[in-house]
Design a protein around this motif. Structure first.
Motif, PDB file in Angstrom:
ATOM      1  N   GLU A 123     -11.283  65.285  15.587  1.00  0.00           N
ATOM      2  CA  GLU A 123     -12.048  65.451  17.267  1.00  0.00           C
ATOM      3  C   GLU A 123     -13.451  65.706  16.959  1.00  0.00           C
ATOM      4  OE1 GLU A 123      -8.312  66.080  19.785  1.00  0.00           O
ATOM      5  OE2 GLU A 123      -9.049  67.892  18.886  1.00  0.00           O
ATOM      6  N   LEU A 124     -13.793  66.976  16.124  1.00  0.00           N
ATOM      7  CA  LEU A 124     -15.074  67.285  15.876  1.00  0.00           C
ATOM      8  C   LEU A 124     -15.917  66.461  15.217  1.00  0.00           C
ATOM      9  CD1 LEU A 124     -14.284  70.975  14.246  1.00  0.00           C
ATOM     10  CD2 LEU A 124     -15.324  70.444  16.428  1.00  0.00           C
ATOM     11  N   GLU A 125     -15.333  65.497  14.266  1.00  0.00           N
ATOM     12  CA  GLU A 125     -16.109  64.472  13.641  1.00  0.00           C
ATOM     13  C   GLU A 125     -16.602  63.321  14.722  1.00  0.00           C
ATOM     14  OE1 GLU A 125     -16.105  60.992  10.188  1.00  0.00           O
ATOM     15  OE2 GLU A 125     -14.419  62.286  10.327  1.00  0.00           O
ATOM     16  N   ARG A 126     -15.590  63.053  15.688  1.00  0.00           N
ATOM     17  CA  ARG A 126     -15.894  62.049  16.335  1.00  0.00           C
ATOM     18  C   ARG A 126     -17.090  62.606  17.532  1.00  0.00           C
ATOM     19  NH1 ARG A 126     -10.572  61.100  15.727  1.00  0.00           N
ATOM     20  NH2 ARG A 126      -9.713  62.249  17.581  1.00  0.00           N
ATOM     21  N   MET A 127     -16.945  63.725  17.875  1.00  0.00           N
ATOM     22  CA  MET A 127     -17.766  64.263  19.022  1.00  0.00           C
ATOM     23  C   MET A 127     -19.255  64.497  18.323  1.00  0.00           C
ATOM     24  SD  MET A 127     -17.569  68.238  20.687  1.00  0.00           S
ATOM     25  CE  MET A 127     -17.979  69.123  19.283  1.00  0.00           C
ATOM     26  N   THR A 128     -19.206  64.906  16.931  1.00  0.00           N
ATOM     27  CA  THR A 128     -20.518  64.973  16.397  1.00  0.00           C
ATOM     28  C   THR A 128     -21.270  63.716  15.942  1.00  0.00           C
ATOM     29  OG1 THR A 128     -19.883  66.770  15.014  1.00  0.00           O
ATOM     30  CG2 THR A 128     -21.725  65.898  14.085  1.00  0.00           C
ATOM     31  N   ARG A 129     -20.478  62.622  15.644  1.00  0.00           N
ATOM     32  CA  ARG A 129     -21.016  61.259  15.467  1.00  0.00           C
ATOM     33  C   ARG A 129     -21.463  60.798  16.882  1.00  0.00           C
ATOM     34  NH1 ARG A 129     -20.377  59.126  10.453  1.00  0.00           N
ATOM     35  NH2 ARG A 129     -18.943  60.201   9.071  1.00  0.00           N
ATOM     36  N   ARG A 130     -20.649  61.089  17.761  1.00  0.00           N
ATOM     37  CA  ARG A 130     -20.940  60.503  19.383  1.00  0.00           C
ATOM     38  C   ARG A 130     -22.446  60.894  19.707  1.00  0.00           C
ATOM     39  NH1 ARG A 130     -19.473  56.685  23.124  1.00  0.00           N
ATOM     40  NH2 ARG A 130     -21.189  56.405  24.490  1.00  0.00           N
ATOM     41  N   PHE A 131     -22.396  62.483  19.509  1.00  0.00           N
ATOM     42  CA  PHE A 131     -23.595  63.270  19.981  1.00  0.00           C
ATOM     43  C   PHE A 131     -25.104  62.751  19.034  1.00  0.00           C
ATOM     44  CE2 PHE A 131     -26.301  66.860  18.545  1.00  0.00           C
ATOM     45  CZ  PHE A 131     -26.789  67.184  19.793  1.00  0.00           C
ATOM     46  N   THR A 132     -24.734  62.423  17.915  1.00  0.00           N
ATOM     47  CA  THR A 132     -26.029  61.998  17.120  1.00  0.00           C
ATOM     48  C   THR A 132     -26.295  60.733  17.528  1.00  0.00           C
ATOM     49  OG1 THR A 132     -24.992  63.082  15.014  1.00  0.00           O
ATOM     50  CG2 THR A 132     -26.587  61.443  14.596  1.00  0.00           C
ATOM     51  N   MET A 133     -25.400  59.641  17.963  1.00  0.00           N
ATOM     52  CA  MET A 133     -25.790  58.462  18.297  1.00  0.00           C
ATOM     53  C   MET A 133     -26.822  58.504  19.738  1.00  0.00           C
ATOM     54  SD  MET A 133     -25.560  56.310  16.294  1.00  0.00           S
ATOM     55  CE  MET A 133     -26.009  54.735  17.506  1.00  0.00           C
ATOM     56  N   GLU A 134     -26.180  59.548  20.741  1.00  0.00           N
ATOM     57  CA  GLU A 134     -26.793  59.759  21.882  1.00  0.00           C
ATOM     58  C   GLU A 134     -28.044  60.353  21.676  1.00  0.00           C
ATOM     59  OE1 GLU A 134     -25.803  58.970  24.756  1.00  0.00           O
ATOM     60  OE2 GLU A 134     -23.516  58.610  24.446  1.00  0.00           O
ATOM     61  N   MET A 135     -28.149  61.015  20.490  1.00  0.00           N
ATOM     62  CA  MET A 135     -29.567  61.645  20.230  1.00  0.00           C
ATOM     63  C   MET A 135     -30.494  60.814  19.373  1.00  0.00           C
ATOM     64  SD  MET A 135     -29.778  64.537  21.594  1.00  0.00           S
ATOM     65  CE  MET A 135     -31.219  65.228  20.850  1.00  0.00           C
ATOM     66  N   ILE A 136     -30.142  59.567  18.863  1.00  0.00           N
ATOM     67  CA  ILE A 136     -30.836  58.959  18.007  1.00  0.00           C
ATOM     68  C   ILE A 136     -32.627  58.584  18.651  1.00  0.00           C
ATOM     69  CG2 ILE A 136     -31.065  56.446  17.108  1.00  0.00           C
ATOM     70  CD1 ILE A 136     -29.440  58.024  15.339  1.00  0.00           C
ATOM     71  N   PRO A 137     -32.846  58.526  19.729  1.00  0.00           N
ATOM     72  CA  PRO A 137     -34.052  58.227  20.381  1.00  0.00           C
ATOM     73  C   PRO A 137     -35.193  59.580  20.055  1.00  0.00           C
ATOM     74  CG  PRO A 137     -32.383  57.473  21.768  1.00  0.00           C
ATOM     75  CD  PRO A 137     -31.729  58.061  21.041  1.00  0.00           C
TER      76      PRO A 137
END
Length: 420
Positions: A123-137
């Motif tokens: 769950e932590l990994e999925r949250m971290t990766r999704r957060f990273t994608m949201e922050m890409i810009p």
């Protein structure tokens, strides 16, 4: 935005500190306002598929205080009390910290409101990766470089590195710092903040004419910073007589065996039942006589209520904002405590993060000895500047450190001008 931020007590504290320094520096109103408020306040929702098949929305914030002097730098925390106002205050302090240490960064800070201890690694990994994608810009090696903070670690940084690199099509190790060594992390990064706290405290003892081998220390907080501060002080010959963590406080006037305590804490997680010591109230521990008092956990532990009762000679601020403005005024009136302000005392972490970023950009690794030597050189130079500026202007060490930092940021803004 002003009202929202100023309603947060932590940001209000940072803003009060800024206003005092801005008055001292006599900053013009336009530069004053530009230096005070964050450049960007980014809030995103992070949907995560949990192990039970349900989807939960987590809310995240990232504050980029200024990019005038370079990309922003600062930690990412996972905690249930993550608040945008507090994150903004921490970003402001990081901005000053980088300027004081002459690092080519602005200040950043971020966090996701969650209960990391109640989440699985998946769950932590999925949250971290999704957060990273949201922050890409909004992130990048020349825009925003994150690092570990409360509730995050080198594995978190590894997931961010992989997600960003996958999106870029090639490995981008400079996107974060605090990574594993296998992904071009830096030797010495884990111990950097605590080592810096101990080095600054030892340097202060030298200014006061106190032999480190005859000195005593109390460490409030026994996480990463407190542990390395304690172990480094012990290696200098300082007697650590009191230590606390979330479970309580332990005391031994004859000295606590720090290496044994480190092993015990690693195994048991908490220190309260460590053998051969007295258990005392954590609040009372702060008021006991010692040469070095190092608050290395949370903010606001030195307040107007206890500042007048401190019996330390050096206050080494390993935590961010451990001393309230009211306590500051009391300590300044007492004039018998040498304060190492947080933006100087705990700057070891961001300094070695800078070294990691430089190594990543160069694709060249330094040894741990090289890293720690460079760290101590940077810290000692900043310490001497602060000490000299405080003495010359007859102001407190905190005011001196913040004035040097804010002056640096203001001068950069003046040089660049205002576009358009």
């Amino acid at each position: 935005m002003r009202e929202e931020l100023l309603n947060n007590p932590v940001f209000a504290m940072a803003a009060e500190q800024f206003d005092l320094v801005a008055d001292f520096l006599d900053l013009s109103p336009s530069i004053r306002e530009r230096c005070k408020w964050p450049k960007r306040m980014i809030s995103v929702s992070v949907p995560v598929r949990l192990d039970n098949g349900e989807t939960e929305i987590f809310f995240a914030h990232r504050i980029q205080h200024h990019l005038t002097r370079g990309p922003v730098k600062g930690g990412l925390r996972y905690h249930p009390d993550v608040d945008r106002g507090e994150v903004a205050a921490l970003a402001m302090w990081m901005n000053w910290k980088c300027a004081l240490l002459d690092l080519p960064y602005g200040g950043g800070k971020g966090g996701i409101r969650c209960q990391p201890n109640n989440m699985s690694e998946g769950e932590l990994e999925r949250m971290t990766r999704r957060f990273t994608m949201e922050m890409i810009p909004f992130i990048g090696p020349e825009i925003d470089v994150m690092a570990p903070d409360m509730g995050t670690n080198e594995q978190t940084m590894a997931w961010i590195t992989d997600t960003y690199s996958t999106h870029s099509g090639h490995l981008v190790p400079s996107i974060v710092t605090g990574k594993p060594l296998t992904l071009q992390g830096s030797a010495g990064r884990t111990r950097a903040t605590g080592h810096g706290v101990a080095f600054m405290a030892s340097t202060s003892l030298g200014k006061l004419g106190i032999d480190t081998r005859e000195a005593t220390a109390i460490i409030q907080g026994f996480g990463n910073v407190g542990q390395y501060a304690a172990s480094t002080l012990a290696s200098y010959g300082v007697k650590v007589i009191g230590v606390s963590d979330v479970s309580g406080a332990i005391w031994n006037p004859g000295g606590i065996d720090v290496p044994k305590l480190l092993k015990y804490a690693k195994k048991e997680k908490f220190i309260k039942d460590f053998p051969g010591v007295e258990t005392i109230d954590p609040g009372e521990m702060l008021l006991r006589e010692c040469d070095i008092l190092a608050p290395c956990a949370v903010g606001h532990v030195i307040t107007g209520k206890n500042a007048g009762s401190l019996k330390c000679k050096v206050l080494a601020e390993g935590a961010n904002g451990p001393t309230t403005p009211e306590a500051d005024r009391i300590i300044e009136q007492r004039s018998d405590i040498f304060v190492i302000p947080d933006i100087l005392c705990n700057a070891g972490g961001v300094t070695v993060s800078y070294f990691e970023w430089v190594q990543n950009l160069q694709r060249f690794q330094w040894t741990e000895r090289e890293v720690i030597t460079k760290l101590e050189t940077k810290l000692h130079s900043a310490f001497e500047q602060v000490f000299a500026f405080a003495a010359k202007n007859k102001i407190s060490n905190r005011m001196a450190a913040q004035a040097l930092a804010i002056k640096t940021v203001a001068e950069a803004k003046i040089s660049r001008g205002l576009f358009p």
